[in-house]
Scaffold this motif. Structure first.
Motif, PDB file in Angstrom:
ATOM      1  N   GLU A   1      32.096  17.053  -1.562  1.00 17.56           N
ATOM      2  CA  GLU A   1      30.767  17.468  -2.024  1.00 17.56           C
ATOM      3  C   GLU A   1      30.864  18.056  -3.434  1.00 17.56           C
ATOM      4  OE1 GLU A   1      26.943  20.028  -0.337  1.00 17.56           O
ATOM      5  OE2 GLU A   1      28.940  20.337   0.531  1.00 17.56           O
TER       6      GLU A   1
ATOM      7  N   GLN B   1      27.047  11.861   0.762  1.00 18.11           N
ATOM      8  CA  GLN B   1      27.307  11.864   2.214  1.00 18.11           C
ATOM      9  C   GLN B   1      28.778  12.181   2.523  1.00 18.11           C
ATOM     10  OE1 GLN B   1      25.658   7.773   2.840  1.00 18.11           O
ATOM     11  NE2 GLN B   1      24.285   8.806   4.301  1.00 18.11           N
TER      12      GLN B   1
ATOM     13  N   LYS C   1      30.262  11.812   6.037  1.00 14.08           N
ATOM     14  CA  LYS C   1      30.480  10.436   6.491  1.00 14.08           C
ATOM     15  C   LYS C   1      31.665   9.803   5.753  1.00 14.08           C
ATOM     16  CE  LYS C   1      28.362   5.846   6.392  1.00 14.08           C
ATOM     17  NZ  LYS C   1      27.199   5.043   5.924  1.00 14.08           N
TER      18      LYS C   1
END
Length: 326
Positions: A134, A140, A143
Motif C-alpha cells: 500500500e 488492492q 489481493k
C-alpha cells in the motif's frame, strides 16, 4: 558510510580484471548520492561490494575498507553480513523479473525478511507486507499480496522490489539502475516514489545509473566513475553547470536536451574504455581526451579540490598546469 581506497579484482582464466581501482567516497545520513558512468565503469561492482554480494573467488577485495556505521563491511563474516543485508542495507536490482522468485507469492517474498530480521509471526509479517504494498501505491494490496511476479507489470514489479528493499526500514538503500527496463512515464513514477520514501523513512540512497536526467531529479551529490576510478565528484549544480573533468563534459554533451537546436547533433565520446586486464599507467581517459597532455599518459592524476567539495582527477587543474596556462 565511508568507502576508502577500495580495490576489487576478478580472477579469470584470462588474468586479473582490475574492476575497482582506488575508489573513495562518503555518504551522509538522509542523503541521495548518484554514481554515474558508462557501462563497465564499475558502478554495479561498487554497489555489490557494499552489500558483499560478489562471490569470492573469483572476486578479491585487494585493498581498502567500507566503513558502515563505524564497522568495516569487508571484515564481516558471511553470517554477520546476512544480518545486515535487507535489514540495515537494502538493494533494488536492475531487473525485477529476474530478482523476484517466480515460484513464490509476492507477500511471502516481502514477509521473509520481516520474519528473519524483525522476528515477526507469519500473520504479522503478512500484514506488514500488505502495508508495504500500500505504501508503494500498489492497488488492492490485500489481493495482490497473494499473486506471483508474472501477474504484475514491469512497473508494478519494480514497486514490489522497492517494497521488499524497504520492508525492514534500512538505513541505506542501494538502487542499481532501478528504471532501466521501464518506459519514461513509469520511470517518473518510480523516481517520485523513491523520493517520497526517502522523505518518509529518512533513508540514505545510493543511486547507480547512466541516465543523467534521473540523477538531476533524485540526488544531492554525484560521483562520476570511469574505468574503475572516480574522476569527478560534487553537488548536482557543480557537476551539471560547471563540470571539470573532460569525461564528465563528454557525458553531459551526449545527453539530448529539450532546448537543443534541432539542427545540432549530439556529440558522442569517441573511442572505447581501456582494457582493465591491463589498465593504463596514466589517466584512464587519456586515449579519448582532446585535452590530453604527455603527463596524462605517464602518470595518474590526483584529485584536485575545486572548492565547495567539488573535486576532479585531471592534470588540467594541477597548479603547474594552471601556471603554464594550459
Amino acid at each position: 558510510m565511508e568507502v576508502k581506497d577500495l580495490h576489487v579484482s576478478f580472477d579469470t582464466y584470462g588474468g586479473e580484471v582490475k574492476a575497482i581501482r582506488g575508489v573513495n567516497f562518503d555518504l551522509y545520513k538522509g542523503e541521495a548520492l548518484a554514481i554515474v558512468g558508462e557501462s563497465g565503469c564499475g558502478k554495479s561492482v561498487t554497489a555489490q561490494s557494499v552489500m558483499r554480494l560478489l562471490a569470492s573467488p573469483p572476486v578479491r577485495y585487494k585493498q581498502g575498507s567500507i566503513i558502515f556505521e563505524g564497522q568495516d563491511i569487508l571484515k564481516k563474516t558471511e553470517k554477520q553480513m546476512q544480518a545486515i543485508r535487507g535489514n540495515d542495507i537494502g538493494m533494488i536490482f536492475q531487473d525485477p523479473m529476474t530478482s523476484l522468485n517466480p515460484t513464490l507469492r509476492i507477500g511471502n517474498q516481502i514477509a521473509e525478511g520481516l520474519r528473519k530480521h524483525k522476528k515477526l509471526s507469519r500473520h504479522q509479517a503478512q500484514k506488514a507486507a500488505i502495508e508495504m504494498l500500500e505504501l508503494v501505491a500498489v492497488a488492492q494490496p490485500d489481493k495482490r499480496v497473494n499473486q506471483y511476479p508474472h501477474e504484475f507489470s514491469g512497473g508494478m514489479r519494480q514497486r514490489v522490489m522497492i517494497a521488499l528493499a524497504l520492508a525492514c526500514n534500512p538505513k541505506l538503500l542501494i538502487a542499481d539502475e532501478p528504471t532501466t527496463a521501464l518506459d519514461v512515464t513509469i520511470q517518473a513514477q518510480i523516481l517520485d516514489l523513491l523520493k517520497d520514501m526517502q522523505k518518509k523513512l529518512g533513508t540514505s540512497i545510493i543511486l547507480i545509473t547512466h541516465d543523467l536526467g534521473v540523477v538531476s531529479k533524485m540526488c544531492d551529490r554525484v560521483v562520476v566513475m570511469y574505468a574503475g576510478q572516480i574522476v569527478e565528484s560534487g553537488v548536482i549544480d557543480d557537476i551539471y553547470y560547471a563540470p571539470k573533468h573532460p569525461y564528465t563534459k563528454g557525458l553531459l554533451n551526449s545527453v539530448p536536451r529539450i532546448d537543443m537546436d534541432r539542427e545540432k547533433s549530439l556529440t558522442p565520446i569517441v573511442g572505447t574504455p581501456p582494457d582493465l586486464f591491463n589498465p593504463p599507467a596514466g589517466c584512464p581517459f587519456y586515449a579519448r581526451c582532446k585535452d590530453a597532455m604527455k603527463v596524462c599518459q605517464q602518470h595518474q592524476p590526483v584529485m584536485e579540490d575545486m572548492g565547495n567539495n567539488h573535486c576532479a582527477a585531471c592534470w588540467l587543474y594541477h597548479p603547474l598546469a594552471q601556471a603554464a596556462g594550459k
